[in-house]
Motif scaffolding. Structure first.
Motif, short mmCIF file in Angstrom:
data_model
loop_
_atom_site.label_atom_id
_atom_site.label_comp_id
_atom_site.label_asym_id
_atom_site.label_seq_id
_atom_site.Cartn_x
_atom_site.Cartn_y
_atom_site.Cartn_z
N TYR A 187 -4.59 -2.94 -4.24
CA TYR A 187 -5.95 -2.87 -3.71
C TYR A 187 -6.85 -3.51 -4.77
CZ TYR A 187 -9.34 -1.90 -0.21
OH TYR A 187 -10.26 -2.06 0.80
N TYR A 220 1.66 -2.83 5.43
CA TYR A 220 0.41 -2.19 5.00
C TYR A 220 0.02 -1.13 6.03
CZ TYR A 220 -4.24 -1.60 2.96
OH TYR A 220 -5.36 -1.09 2.36
N ASP A 252 -5.83 12.27 1.56
CA ASP A 252 -6.09 10.83 1.50
C ASP A 252 -5.59 10.15 2.77
OD1 ASP A 252 -6.74 8.38 -0.29
OD2 ASP A 252 -4.81 7.97 0.65
P1 P6P Z 1 -8.67 -0.36 3.71
C1 P6P Z 1 -7.79 5.46 3.05
O1 P6P Z 1 -9.13 5.45 3.53
C2 P6P Z 1 -7.80 4.83 1.68
O2 P6P Z 1 -8.63 5.52 0.81
C3 P6P Z 1 -6.38 4.76 1.14
O3 P6P Z 1 -5.58 5.81 1.59
C4 P6P Z 1 -5.89 3.41 1.64
O4 P6P Z 1 -4.92 2.83 0.78
C5 P6P Z 1 -7.16 2.57 1.65
O5 P6P Z 1 -8.26 3.48 1.78
C6 P6P Z 1 -7.18 1.60 2.81
O6 P6P Z 1 -8.40 0.86 2.70
O7 P6P Z 1 -9.95 -0.96 3.19
O8 P6P Z 1 -7.51 -1.32 3.60
O9 P6P Z 1 -8.79 0.24 5.08
#
Ligand code: P6P
Length: 347
Positions: A277, A257, A132
């Motif tokens: 999120y 963040y 991830d």
């Molecule tokens: P954004 C990484 O691509 C992910 O899946 C997670 O690890 C992370 O919290 C999120 O997406 C970040 O998303 O839209 O803030 O870039």
């Protein structure tokens, strides 16, 4: 006679430390009925973590950076390391007779492992996000593996989709590996949360964070502020309330963040805080996936004294309707998640 016993010698001469192996063996002894099937899953996760860690630590050198060009079911460009990590996790479990199958962020559908010779029936399925945050790899940002284990609903048969569409309350184990300044394996089997740090000198995961609890302070709130206009009014109200530091609880709260879920989650587990999120008004859903991201981390958060919510309900109570289902995700200190829920529901 010289004193023999605990030492402060960091070279492990005293051997007064627990490794993942000794911890698992001790746990297994404590549950006499255990046949060790479950212990072997944790051992194999430890092995897979070392292999992936070695690849991640050398990403820039092994010319595995850069996208493979293909896209996964999420529509995201697959980094080559995503593929490698996915293959390592898949094969790790394929060779275990007790595992009926797996589901992965990198696989469109679940993968059933047909019965192997002399096998007496499957017991578990494993879900995982193999790497991830991989879009951050070429910037050397911490990334992670998230995994969780379910019991098969029909241990005598081949696994089916229903084995994966179970609520988080049915999980028997969950954990993550963070590949950062050090590699840490953090997991729970329902008896607290325990963290093991990989010592590259001896090639062992050493118990470093026993019975981890989220500190009862909101050290930081973690959300992608660029999405502010996409949020519902309740989410805006909560984030603005925290950010304005009106209440004593949030006077010292700062914003962090990283954009890598495991890294943001791990920091909050150690320092205290809340990660959000939220859903955005256009999609009506969040970005993060219930099965192999939100539910495993929700189990860890609750075992560490925290909470995890979609705003409408407790994450662990949500019954997945599809493998790659996305949900809004708020996780961290129980007090802060509950305040979010109140503001979200009052809107
Ligand atoms: P954004 C990484 O691509 C992910 O899946 C997670 O690890 C992370 O919290 C999120 O997406 C970040 O998303 O839209 O803030 O870039």
């Amino acid at each position: 006679m010289s004193e023999f016993g605990r030492t402060n010698d960091e070279s492990y001469l005293g051997l007064d430390f627990d490794t993942l192996e000794s911890y698992i063996a001790n746990e297994q002894q404590m549950h006499a009925h255990s046949r060790g099937l479950f212990s072997n899953i944790l051992r194999r996760v430890g092995l897979a973590s070392k292999i992936i860690s070695a690849k991640v630590q050398r990403a820039g050198l092994l010319d595995v950076l850069g996208t493979k060009g293909s896209v996964n079911v999420q529509g995201e460009e697959q980094m080559k390391l995503d593929d490698i990590a996915n293959e390592v996790m898949k094969r790790t479990f394929f060779w275990m007779p007790s595992i009926a199958g797996i589901a992965s962020e990198e696989e469109d559908d679940f993968v059933a492992f047909s019965k192997k010779e002399g096998h007496t029936g499957h017991r578990y399925t494993v879900v995982f996000d193999p790497l991830d945050g991989s879009s951050n790899i070429d910037a050397n940002v911490s990334v992670g593996t998230i995994f969780a284990v379910y019991r098969c609903l029909d241990p005598s048969g081949e696994c089916s989709l229903n084995d994966f569409l179970q609520p988080g309350t049915a999980l028997v184990a969950a954990g993550y590996v963070i590949y950062g300044s050090s590699t840490m394996l953090v997991f729970t089997t329902g008896h607290g949360v325990h963290g093991f740090t990989l010592d590259p000198e001896i090639g062992e995961f050493v118990l470093s964070h026993e019975n981890l609890k989220i500190p009862d302070r909101c050290k930081c709130f973690s959300v992608n502020a660029a999405n502010h206009n996409k949020w519902d009014e309740g989410t805006k109200r909560f984030v603005d309330y925290v950010r304005q530091r009106e209440s004593e609880r949030y006077q010292e709260t700062t914003s962090r963040y990283i954009g890598s879920l495991v890294a943001d989650f791990h920091r909050n587990m150690l320092y205290g805080g809340i990660f959000l999120y939220p859903k955005d008004i256009s999609s009506g859903k969040g970005k993060l996936r219930l099965l192999y991201e939100c539910a495993p981390l929700a189990l860890l958060a609750e075992q560490a004294g925290g909470a995890a919510s979609s705003g409408d309900q407790r994450v662990l109570d949500i019954v997945p309707t599809e493998l790659h289902q996305r949900i809004p995700y708020i996780v961290g200190n129980k007090r802060d998640v509950e305040l979010y829920e109140r503001m979200y529901r009052e809107q």
